[in-house]
Scaffold this motif. Structure first.
Motif, PDB file in Angstrom:
ATOM      1  N   ALA A 240     -19.522  29.001  23.442  1.00 37.79           N
ATOM      2  CA  ALA A 240     -18.620  30.348  23.480  1.00 37.79           C
ATOM      3  C   ALA A 240     -17.256  29.940  23.977  1.00 37.79           C
ATOM      4  O   ALA A 240     -16.297  30.950  23.855  1.00 37.79           O
ATOM      5  CB  ALA A 240     -19.202  31.402  24.355  1.00 37.79           C
ATOM      6  N   HIS A 241     -17.171  28.871  24.908  1.00 40.52           N
ATOM      7  CA  HIS A 241     -15.677  28.767  25.482  1.00 40.52           C
ATOM      8  C   HIS A 241     -14.704  27.667  24.905  1.00 40.52           C
ATOM      9  O   HIS A 241     -13.609  27.677  25.022  1.00 40.52           O
ATOM     10  CB  HIS A 241     -15.986  28.247  26.885  1.00 40.52           C
ATOM     11  CG  HIS A 241     -16.824  29.249  27.909  1.00 40.52           C
ATOM     12  ND1 HIS A 241     -16.030  29.673  29.237  1.00 40.52           N
ATOM     13  CD2 HIS A 241     -17.630  30.205  27.679  1.00 40.52           C
ATOM     14  CE1 HIS A 241     -17.020  30.379  29.677  1.00 40.52           C
ATOM     15  NE2 HIS A 241     -17.877  30.694  28.868  1.00 40.52           N
ATOM     16  N   ILE A 242     -15.530  27.063  24.009  1.00 44.11           N
ATOM     17  CA  ILE A 242     -14.535  25.656  23.498  1.00 44.11           C
ATOM     18  C   ILE A 242     -13.700  26.350  22.484  1.00 44.11           C
ATOM     19  O   ILE A 242     -12.364  25.668  22.646  1.00 44.11           O
ATOM     20  CB  ILE A 242     -15.674  24.881  22.940  1.00 44.11           C
ATOM     21  CG1 ILE A 242     -16.516  23.999  23.540  1.00 44.11           C
ATOM     22  CG2 ILE A 242     -14.945  23.885  21.873  1.00 44.11           C
ATOM     23  CD1 ILE A 242     -17.508  23.321  22.962  1.00 44.11           C
ATOM     24  N   VAL A 243     -13.761  27.229  21.572  1.00 39.46           N
ATOM     25  CA  VAL A 243     -12.723  27.751  20.808  1.00 39.46           C
ATOM     26  C   VAL A 243     -11.403  28.167  21.695  1.00 39.46           C
ATOM     27  O   VAL A 243     -10.334  28.019  21.338  1.00 39.46           O
ATOM     28  CB  VAL A 243     -13.282  28.537  19.844  1.00 39.46           C
ATOM     29  CG1 VAL A 243     -12.127  29.342  18.999  1.00 39.46           C
ATOM     30  CG2 VAL A 243     -14.169  27.998  19.040  1.00 39.46           C
ATOM     31  N   LYS A 244     -11.847  29.019  22.775  1.00 38.30           N
ATOM     32  CA  LYS A 244     -10.795  29.573  23.654  1.00 38.30           C
ATOM     33  C   LYS A 244      -9.863  28.372  24.228  1.00 38.30           C
ATOM     34  O   LYS A 244      -8.890  28.388  24.518  1.00 38.30           O
ATOM     35  CB  LYS A 244     -11.356  30.586  24.576  1.00 38.30           C
ATOM     36  CG  LYS A 244     -12.131  31.824  23.842  1.00 38.30           C
ATOM     37  CD  LYS A 244     -11.424  32.364  22.994  1.00 38.30           C
ATOM     38  CE  LYS A 244     -12.120  33.561  22.413  1.00 38.30           C
ATOM     39  NZ  LYS A 244     -11.378  34.225  21.187  1.00 38.30           N
ATOM     40  N   PHE A 245     -10.734  27.390  24.727  1.00 34.35           N
ATOM     41  CA  PHE A 245     -10.216  26.348  25.299  1.00 34.35           C
ATOM     42  C   PHE A 245      -9.127  25.359  24.245  1.00 34.35           C
ATOM     43  O   PHE A 245      -7.948  25.178  24.799  1.00 34.35           O
ATOM     44  CB  PHE A 245     -11.328  25.261  26.039  1.00 34.35           C
ATOM     45  CG  PHE A 245     -10.833  23.906  26.388  1.00 34.35           C
ATOM     46  CD1 PHE A 245      -9.600  23.927  27.565  1.00 34.35           C
ATOM     47  CD2 PHE A 245     -10.903  22.782  25.721  1.00 34.35           C
ATOM     48  CE1 PHE A 245      -9.070  22.746  27.950  1.00 34.35           C
ATOM     49  CE2 PHE A 245     -10.465  21.514  26.201  1.00 34.35           C
ATOM     50  CZ  PHE A 245      -9.519  21.460  27.180  1.00 34.35           C
ATOM     51  N   MET A 246      -9.511  25.323  23.022  1.00 34.21           N
ATOM     52  CA  MET A 246      -8.630  24.800  21.967  1.00 34.21           C
ATOM     53  C   MET A 246      -7.544  25.549  21.847  1.00 34.21           C
ATOM     54  O   MET A 246      -6.587  25.079  21.606  1.00 34.21           O
ATOM     55  CB  MET A 246      -9.676  24.377  20.925  1.00 34.21           C
ATOM     56  CG  MET A 246     -10.863  23.431  21.021  1.00 34.21           C
ATOM     57  SD  MET A 246     -11.816  23.212  19.582  1.00 34.21           S
ATOM     58  CE  MET A 246     -10.910  22.625  18.422  1.00 34.21           C
ATOM     59  N   ALA A 247      -7.679  27.085  21.924  1.00 32.67           N
ATOM     60  CA  ALA A 247      -6.392  27.642  21.607  1.00 32.67           C
ATOM     61  C   ALA A 247      -5.602  27.523  22.810  1.00 32.67           C
ATOM     62  O   ALA A 247      -4.494  27.650  22.614  1.00 32.67           O
ATOM     63  CB  ALA A 247      -7.013  29.193  21.339  1.00 32.67           C
ATOM     64  N   ALA A 248      -6.149  27.627  23.883  1.00 35.41           N
ATOM     65  CA  ALA A 248      -5.125  27.701  25.030  1.00 35.41           C
ATOM     66  C   ALA A 248      -4.521  26.233  25.161  1.00 35.41           C
ATOM     67  O   ALA A 248      -3.084  26.038  25.427  1.00 35.41           O
ATOM     68  CB  ALA A 248      -5.905  27.456  26.398  1.00 35.41           C
ATOM     69  N   LEU A 249      -5.263  25.053  24.596  1.00 34.73           N
ATOM     70  CA  LEU A 249      -4.442  23.793  24.567  1.00 34.73           C
ATOM     71  C   LEU A 249      -3.143  23.938  23.452  1.00 34.73           C
ATOM     72  O   LEU A 249      -2.223  23.348  23.668  1.00 34.73           O
ATOM     73  CB  LEU A 249      -5.519  22.659  23.898  1.00 34.73           C
ATOM     74  CG  LEU A 249      -6.243  21.980  25.068  1.00 34.73           C
ATOM     75  CD1 LEU A 249      -7.401  21.247  24.220  1.00 34.73           C
ATOM     76  CD2 LEU A 249      -5.823  21.470  26.202  1.00 34.73           C
ATOM     77  N   SER A 250      -3.576  24.586  22.284  1.00 30.62           N
ATOM     78  CA  SER A 250      -2.370  24.720  21.237  1.00 30.62           C
ATOM     79  C   SER A 250      -1.273  25.653  22.026  1.00 30.62           C
ATOM     80  O   SER A 250      -0.096  25.244  21.757  1.00 30.62           O
ATOM     81  CB  SER A 250      -2.894  25.649  20.163  1.00 30.62           C
ATOM     82  OG  SER A 250      -3.744  24.834  19.563  1.00 30.62           O
ATOM     83  N   ASP A 251      -1.622  26.620  22.681  1.00 30.31           N
ATOM     84  CA  ASP A 251      -0.402  27.422  23.278  1.00 30.31           C
ATOM     85  C   ASP A 251       0.294  26.907  24.612  1.00 30.31           C
ATOM     86  O   ASP A 251       1.448  26.907  24.711  1.00 30.31           O
ATOM     87  CB  ASP A 251      -1.231  28.665  24.093  1.00 30.31           C
ATOM     88  CG  ASP A 251      -1.691  29.674  23.275  1.00 30.31           C
ATOM     89  OD1 ASP A 251      -1.214  29.419  22.200  1.00 30.31           O
ATOM     90  OD2 ASP A 251      -2.373  30.541  23.587  1.00 30.31           O
ATOM     91  N   ALA A 252      -0.413  25.541  24.981  1.00 30.40           N
ATOM     92  CA  ALA A 252       0.298  24.877  25.864  1.00 30.40           C
ATOM     93  C   ALA A 252       1.024  23.571  25.339  1.00 30.40           C
ATOM     94  O   ALA A 252       1.617  22.676  26.159  1.00 30.40           O
ATOM     95  CB  ALA A 252      -0.867  24.098  26.966  1.00 30.40           C
TER      96      ALA A 252
END
Length: 398
Positions: A240-252
């Motif tokens: 449940a966390h991985i997609v949110k982490f991947m999205a945060a990486l894109s934002d960074a």
């Protein structure tokens, strides 16, 4: 049987070669016919409740599918399957195991909670009833004569990915970031990865306990990783966390798939977890010891039958329980017509040779764990369906 010849199925899926045997199963000539043999009772210790209930359901499906394909018999003996709910805690699992012992089962298959194995290890040895663990097992747990593993050790996904990336990035010279949740399993994975990959592996980032699966919660972690400009990230986070982490990486400013590759243990994208990930996880690489796409005859037949019967792709969990039934089948066959005891079955398990499995052929090593291939998969669309698309072999471990 859905257009499949049953005799051909059994030939493909019987599944075990026996060390030291000659002339096929010539020893069966002294074993008596199946109708002459007494029945046996096998315990299934699987969760019907709690966080692991879907894993438990697949373990039960895989084991029962093998038995169904063999006319309800193992080793030519009618099988009575005793099922106990493992629950979610070590206490509930231990109590369920005691119920199976009271039912005088010949062997126990299952255990979805990795923490349960070390908790009951001494009790299993005291009871002298073989336990075939069909899900992840703690890598640091000492081996035990009556505990067999038909799935994998908890650090092996990290080992498989580290071997692959080390080859790919010039003997570990490429920078790889690591991120994990706290706990024993995460520690084993991180130690396993760094031990194989070497100096290019950066110090693991451990996320705070109780972190919520939102992009905002992962922003600071993504920023720390983006500042290091890694070539890849090994990520041990809940599905449940991985997609949110991947999205945060894109934002960074570190876009997965374009700027960096993300690797994770296969369980995060296995079964219903793949549906939970959704399209946002496309491009995620995972390591697992099974893929429904494997190109071998046993898997073609098994996967086709599983999909026809249950209307979905088989999982590695189902395969591990299926294989547990296969090795019990062969052990009981080796025992001939003598009335089996749990201790005798445990001894015979040591004589089971190569397992011809949908995952590819494997065998037990000296620690009673599988020596097997690991595979690289990628979360992608296979037609309209999100799938774990097979990419390549990773390593042989065990």
């Amino acid at each position: 049987m859905d257009g499949l010849d049953r005799r051909r199925l059994l030939g493909l899926l019987t599944g075990v070669g026996v060390a030291g045997m000659t002339g096929g199963l010539a020893g069966c000539s002294t074993a008596g016919t199946p109708s002459e043999r007494s029945g046996v009772s096998i315990g299934l210790l699987v969760p019907a409740t709690g966080a692991n209930k879907e894993v438990g359901a697949d373990l039960e499906l895989g084991f029962k599918l093998y038995v169904d394909l063999h006319d309800g018999k193992l080793g030519g003996r009618p099988v009575r399957i005793e099922v106990e709910d493992e629950g979610e805690t070590t206490k509930s699992g231990a109590a369920a195991l005691e119920n199976l012992y009271k039912a005088q089962v010949l062997a126990v298959v299952g255990v979805a909670n990795p923490d349960l194995l070390p908790f009951v290890r001494d009790r299993v040895e005291e009871a002298k009833v073989p336990l075939l663990a069909a899900h992840a097992s703690p890598a640091e747990m000492p081996s035990a004569p009556y505990i067999w593993r038909t799935s994998f050790l908890s650090d092996e996904p990290a080992l498989a990915i580290a071997h692959y990336l080390r080859r790919r990035y010039g003997n570990g010279s490429g920078k790889v970031s690591l991120i994990t949740t706290p706990g024993t399993a995460g520690t084993e994975l991180m130690l396993g990865f760094t031990g194989v990959y070497g100096g290019g592996a950066q110090e693991p980032i451990v996320v705070k306990s109780g972190i919520k699966p939102t992009t905002a919660e992962y922003a600071s972690y993504a920023g720390q990783i983006a500042a290091k400009s890694p070539r890849a990230i090994f990520c041990n986070l809940p599905s449940a966390h991985i997609v949110k982490f991947m999205a945060a990486l894109s934002d960074a400013g570190l876009k997965p798939g374009r700027d960096v590759e993300i690797y994770a243990p296969g369980a995060v994208a296995e079964g219903s977890a793949l549906d939970d990930l959704g399209d946002g996880a496309r491009g995620l690489f995972t390591a697992m010891h099974y893929s429904a796409d494997l190109n071998n005859l046993a898997n073609h037949t098994f996967s086709s039958l599983f999909q026809s019967k249950f209307q979905r792709s088989p999982t590695a969990f189902a395969v591990a329980a299926y294989d547990a039934a296969a090795v019990l089948d062969q052990a009981l066959t080796l025992g001939g017509d003598a009335t089996p005891s749990a201790q005798k079955v445990n001894t015979l398990l040591s004589n089971v040779g190569q397992v011809i499995s949908p995952r590819g052929n494997w065998q037990f090593n000296q620690q009673r764990s599988p020596q097997q291939k690991w595979y690289l998969r990628k979360v992608e669309k296979d037609g309209p369906i999100l799938s774990n698309v097979l990419i390549s072999d990773l390593a042989t471990l065990g």
